[in-house]
Write an enzyme that holds these catalytic residues in place. Structure first.
Site, short mmCIF file in Angstrom:
data_model
loop_
_atom_site.label_atom_id
_atom_site.label_comp_id
_atom_site.label_asym_id
_atom_site.label_seq_id
_atom_site.Cartn_x
_atom_site.Cartn_y
_atom_site.Cartn_z
CG ASP A 19 -21.52 34.82 36.19
OD1 ASP A 19 -22.40 35.67 35.43
OD2 ASP A 19 -21.17 35.00 34.94
N GLY A 20 -23.12 33.43 33.61
CA GLY A 20 -23.56 34.97 31.92
C GLY A 20 -25.16 34.50 31.40
CG ASN A 21 -28.01 32.27 33.83
OD1 ASN A 21 -28.12 31.28 33.08
ND2 ASN A 21 -29.11 32.21 34.83
NE ARG A 32 -29.58 41.03 35.06
CZ ARG A 32 -28.41 40.50 35.09
NH1 ARG A 32 -27.33 41.25 33.95
NH2 ARG A 32 -27.73 39.63 35.48
CG HIS A 36 -31.93 34.25 35.57
ND1 HIS A 36 -30.75 34.62 35.47
CD2 HIS A 36 -32.82 35.99 35.53
CE1 HIS A 36 -29.90 35.66 36.60
NE2 HIS A 36 -31.11 36.81 36.10
CB SER A 64 -23.18 35.20 45.10
OG SER A 64 -23.39 36.71 44.58
CD1 TRP A 68 -28.72 38.73 49.62
CD2 TRP A 68 -30.72 38.40 48.92
NE1 TRP A 68 -29.90 37.30 49.98
CE2 TRP A 68 -30.63 37.22 49.65
CE3 TRP A 68 -32.16 38.55 48.62
CZ2 TRP A 68 -31.98 36.73 49.29
CZ3 TRP A 68 -33.41 37.66 48.48
CH2 TRP A 68 -32.67 36.63 49.67
CG LEU A 130 -25.70 14.47 41.71
CD1 LEU A 130 -24.46 14.13 41.41
CD2 LEU A 130 -26.60 15.27 40.94
NE ARG A 183 -17.69 33.64 37.57
CZ ARG A 183 -18.29 34.17 37.77
NH1 ARG A 183 -17.29 34.26 38.71
NH2 ARG A 183 -18.85 35.28 38.01
NE ARG A 189 -16.29 38.94 38.45
CZ ARG A 189 -16.58 39.33 37.52
NH1 ARG A 189 -15.23 39.82 37.96
NH2 ARG A 189 -16.79 40.27 37.05
CD GLU A 202 -6.21 21.18 39.44
OE1 GLU A 202 -5.67 21.41 37.79
OE2 GLU A 202 -5.10 20.94 39.95
C1 IPE Z 1 -21.50 34.73 40.65
O1 IPE Z 1 -22.17 35.46 39.34
C2 IPE Z 1 -22.94 34.15 40.98
C3 IPE Z 1 -23.52 33.12 40.85
C4 IPE Z 1 -23.05 32.77 39.75
C5 IPE Z 1 -24.91 32.72 41.50
P1 IPE Z 1 -22.02 36.99 39.54
O2 IPE Z 1 -22.51 37.53 38.37
O3 IPE Z 1 -23.16 37.92 41.26
O4 IPE Z 1 -20.94 37.42 40.12
P2 IPE Z 1 -19.74 38.77 39.94
O5 IPE Z 1 -20.55 40.41 39.75
O6 IPE Z 1 -19.81 38.64 38.25
O7 IPE Z 1 -18.61 38.54 40.52
C1 IPE Z 2 -26.08 33.87 36.85
O1 IPE Z 2 -25.86 34.82 35.68
C2 IPE Z 2 -27.08 33.52 37.86
C3 IPE Z 2 -27.29 34.41 39.01
C4 IPE Z 2 -26.29 35.39 39.51
C5 IPE Z 2 -28.36 34.50 39.69
P1 IPE Z 2 -26.05 36.68 35.42
O2 IPE Z 2 -27.32 36.91 35.99
O3 IPE Z 2 -24.71 37.03 36.57
O4 IPE Z 2 -25.83 36.61 34.37
P2 IPE Z 2 -24.30 37.73 33.83
O5 IPE Z 2 -23.15 37.82 34.20
O6 IPE Z 2 -25.13 39.06 34.23
O7 IPE Z 2 -24.52 37.56 32.40
MG MG Z 3 -22.35 37.47 36.40
#
Ligand code: IPE
Ligand code: IPE
Ligand code: MG
Length: 235
Positions: A19-21, A32, A36, A64, A68, A130, A183, A189, A202
């Site tokens: 998460d965080g891209n 955004r 990615h 996830s 969508w 792997l 995460r 979460r 863990e």
């Molecule tokens: C969870 O991240 C899904 C993935 C990293 C693939 P999200 O960015 O979608 O989750 P929320 O919305 O912060 O809970």
């Molecule tokens: C996770 O990064 C990748 C996907 C859910 C596809 P995000 O796109 O959720 O990045 P943030 O959380 O908005 O920074």
């Molecule tokens: Mg995210």
């Protein structure tokens, strides 16, 4: 658990919510989708590290059920990236003995993405290195509903319903449960990732955004994992 220096092979199953891209890109005034794309570099580095350090199972959350609900543009760009990346990495992963499995619903994917998934799974299915699972269009709740449907379809009697059977009918049912869940991105979460499979994992919630996540960060978490006292209900 005792371990030799830098020997992580005793950890059976590692899962990562990448998460965080988006935030990585926005912070730099970029779109955004560029976040990615940058995130893919981290993905390749972490996979390479996992191969080189003989990790057993790596399960990555890429998209996830709830994702969508993002903009059409972001979704289509992500689907295009998944398709291209799978195609691009296919022979590299095969040559390094990686067995790839894409988990999730997948019924909304367009043809070429489905085809590339099928190709990589068939090509790598007998590889013994792997085990790399990538969750795309995955939701823990979807997994459970799907599992119930499978069990009902098989006409299995009430008496034969047990934890072993449920596990077997969930995604990753033939693999050991997750030992450690990471995460990145700072949120604390699960966001509908594996639910059953992380019952005794863990958790490591890391403040680093996924595109900034380096092998050294991964290695530090793995070393830290051995300091955790996993009791599984015992004293
Ligand atoms: C969870 O991240 C899904 C993935 C990293 C693939 P999200 O960015 O979608 O989750 P929320 O919305 O912060 O809970
Ligand atoms: C996770 O990064 C990748 C996907 C859910 C596809 P995000 O796109 O959720 O990045 P943030 O959380 O908005 O920074
Ligand atoms: Mg995210």
């Amino acid at each position: 658990m005792l371990k030799k220096n830098n020997d992580f092979s005793s950890i059976k199953h590692i899962a990562i919510i990448m998460d965080g891209n988006g935030r990585w890109a926005i912070k730099r005034g970029l779109s955004r989708i560029l976040g990615h794309k940058k995130g893919l570099h981290s993905l390749v580095k972490i996979i390479n590290f996992s191969i080189n350090n003989k990790l057993n199972i790596l399960t990555l959350y890429a998209f996830s059920t709830e994702n969508w609900s993002r903009s059409e543009l972001e979704i289509s760009e992500l689907m295009r990236l998944f398709s291209l990346t799978i195609k691009k990495l296919m022979y590299f992963l095969h040559n390094r003995n990686v067995c790839v499995n894409i988990i999730g619903n997948k019924n909304r994917f367009y043809f070429s993405l489905k085809k590339n998934i099928e190709n990589i799974q068939i090509l790598t299915k007998n590889n013994s290195g792997l085990k790399l699972n990538i969750a795309i269009d995955y939701g823990g709740k979807w997994d459970i509903v799907n599992c119930i449907k499978k069990i009902i379809k098989k006409n299995i009697g009430f008496k034969n319903i047990n934890e072993k059977l449920v596990k077997k009918n969930l995604c990753l049912g033939n693999l050991p449960s997750v030992d450690l869940l990471i995460r990145t991105g700072g949120e604390k979460r699960i966001s509908n990732f594996l639910l059953w499979q992380i019952a005794y994992a863990e958790f490591f919630f890391i403040n680093i955004l996924w595109p900034d996540f380096k092998c050294i960060n991964f290695k530090n978490i793995l070393n830290n994992f051995f300091l955790r006292n996993r009791r599984f209900g015992k004293i």
